[in-house]
Design an enzyme around this catalytic site. Structure first.
Site, PDB file in Angstrom:
ATOM      1  N   GLU A  93     -21.437  22.441 -12.339  1.00 28.00           N
ATOM      2  CA  GLU A  93     -22.249  22.673 -11.151  1.00 28.00           C
ATOM      3  C   GLU A  93     -23.711  22.303 -11.391  1.00 28.00           C
ATOM      4  O   GLU A  93     -24.384  21.753 -10.509  1.00 28.00           O
ATOM      5  CB  GLU A  93     -22.150  24.151 -10.732  1.00 28.00           C
ATOM      6  CG  GLU A  93     -20.759  24.592 -10.328  1.00 28.00           C
ATOM      7  CD  GLU A  93     -19.952  25.152 -11.489  1.00 28.00           C
ATOM      8  OE1 GLU A  93     -19.089  26.002 -11.253  1.00 28.00           O
ATOM      9  OE2 GLU A  93     -20.174  24.722 -12.662  1.00 28.00           O
TER      10      GLU A  93
ATOM     11  N   ALA B 140       8.047  12.465 -35.574  1.00 27.18           N
ATOM     12  CA  ALA B 140       8.559  11.097 -35.474  1.00 27.18           C
ATOM     13  C   ALA B 140       9.918  11.056 -36.156  1.00 27.18           C
ATOM     14  O   ALA B 140      10.101  11.647 -37.230  1.00 27.18           O
ATOM     15  CB  ALA B 140       7.597  10.126 -36.140  1.00 27.18           C
TER      16      ALA B 140
ATOM     17  N   CYS C 285     -23.210  30.048 -12.922  1.00 25.12           N
ATOM     18  CA  CYS C 285     -23.214  28.959 -11.943  1.00 25.12           C
ATOM     19  C   CYS C 285     -23.156  29.494 -10.511  1.00 25.12           C
ATOM     20  O   CYS C 285     -23.642  28.844  -9.585  1.00 25.12           O
ATOM     21  CB  CYS C 285     -22.050  28.013 -12.205  1.00 25.12           C
ATOM     22  SG  CYS C 285     -22.250  27.074 -13.734  1.00 25.12           S
TER      23      CYS C 285
ATOM     24  N   ASP D 234       3.411  15.058 -48.568  1.00 24.60           N
ATOM     25  CA  ASP D 234       2.717  14.013 -47.806  1.00 24.60           C
ATOM     26  C   ASP D 234       1.229  13.968 -48.104  1.00 24.60           C
ATOM     27  O   ASP D 234       0.573  12.949 -47.895  1.00 24.60           O
ATOM     28  CB  ASP D 234       2.913  14.222 -46.298  1.00 24.60           C
ATOM     29  CG  ASP D 234       4.332  13.923 -45.848  1.00 24.60           C
ATOM     30  OD1 ASP D 234       5.128  13.459 -46.682  1.00 24.60           O
ATOM     31  OD2 ASP D 234       4.637  14.143 -44.658  1.00 24.60           O
TER      32      ASP D 234
END
Length: 342
Positions: free
Chosen positions: A46, A152, A82, A198
């Site tokens: 805003e 995956a 706001c 990994d």
């Protein structure tokens, strides 16, 4: 309101823990101002919208209608309320996409506007507005992070080799997309074996954006300090059964063995104010979230031309509803949602 949502999306990945919000100021069917919340801690939609109005049009502000994708705030946070700004500018009509469930707002912005004589129209494109801030909405209504599962797999449903040696499944284009996904979430999570074998960095090095908080489950604290996860470059949380302590950019969060780890993790993430998490593996951790029904989205990348014939089986997704299918340089991506929590 469509324009509000369009503007809000421009800040994806930059506003958390605040929501994405867009605002448009209209005078007699002409847009005279627009803005969005660009980054956490900076001015809200805003404010940017009203500031954008050209000097020649400023006198039109009181006669204009402001469209906002989320209820204007009514409290002092990083910025002033706001709702007060709208009232101070004598704007007489506010159109809102959806209500803000955050406890310090949750209708208070609407109440403040109406008490000042401002007309409020609520619920315009409400479902689209809720979907835009699904992470923020889930966090404040279900008191847990928004959970996205991702893996995956080969054409015959394998996600890795049995000896945990690296199996390259997805292509470079899909890998870049995954890094974009990482930049959009507050945290990223892996299990012990994924971290050990990994040695992932879990960063967004292939995409410009912030690095998510790294989460790893290591119940017995057997992961070596030499792993990339422990390089202190990104905040990392280690869920374990042995100790609770905090060091520089490293938090050891103690959990128990006799309670579901995924429930403890989601509770901990709520306490840590982490609104979303991308769970990247391994198979056991992903399956635990699926079995507990604690997931919102699941993104499965398949290489249709790669057959492993043997290896670690991919998780088995139950009760997922397919929302979208995407082809990317030979890989196929399926996007599912959990119908139990829609």
């Amino acid at each position: 309101m469509y324009r509000c949502l369009e503007l809000a999306k421009l800040a994806a990945g930059f506003t958390a823990p605040n929501p994405m919000v867009g605002a448009v100021l209209v005078y007699q069917d002409r847009i005279i101002g627009e803005g969005y919340h660009r980054q956490y801690g900076e001015p809200h939609a805003e404010v940017n919208c009203i500031r954008s109005v050209q000097e020649a049009d400023k006198h039109l502000i009181p006669a204009s209608t402001i469209y906002v994708s989320l209820e204007p705030c009514a409290h002092f946070g990083k910025t002033p309320p706001c709702a007060d700004l709208i009232i101070a500018n004598n704007i007489q009509h506010v159109v809102i996409g959806c209500r803000d469930p955050f406890v310090k707002v949750d209708g208070k912005g609407i109440e403040k506007l109406e008490a000042a004589g401002v007309k409020v129209t609520l619920g315009v494109l409400q479902q689209e507005a809720l979907a835009l801030n699904k992470r923020f909405i889930t966090f404040h209504t279900h008191h847990r992070p928004y959970i996205i599962l991702k893996w995956a797999q080969t054409a015959d449903g394998r996600i890795g080799n049995l000896d945990y040696s690296r199996l390259l499944i997805s292509n470079e284009h899909t890998n870049r997309l995954v890094h974009k996904w990482r930049s959009e979430e507050a945290a990223i999570m892996v299990g012990t074996n994924t971290a050990l074998f990994d040695d992932p960095a879990l960063t967004t090095r292939l995409w410009k954006g912030h690095n998510p908080v790294r989460l790893v489950v290591d119940m017995d604290l057997r992961l070596p300090a030499s792993l990339q996860l422990f390089n202190r470059q990104v905040k990392t949380v280690v869920f374990n059964a042995l100790q609770h302590k905090e060091e520089e950019n490293l938090l050891y969060y103690q959990v128990t063995r006799d309670v579901s780890i995924v429930h403890q993790v989601t509770h901990a993430l709520y306490q840590l104010k982490i609104q979303s998490v991308l769970v990247e593996g391994g198979a056991q951790l992903l399956q635990s979230f699926i079995d507990e029904g604690l997931w919102d989205e699941c993104r499965i990348i398949t290489n249709p031309g790669l057959f492993a014939h043997t290896g670690i089986p991919a998780p088995v997704l139950t009760k997922g509803v397919l929302q979208q299918q995407q082809q990317l340089a030979g890989d196929t991506i399926h996007y599912f949602v959990n119908p139990a929590i829609r």
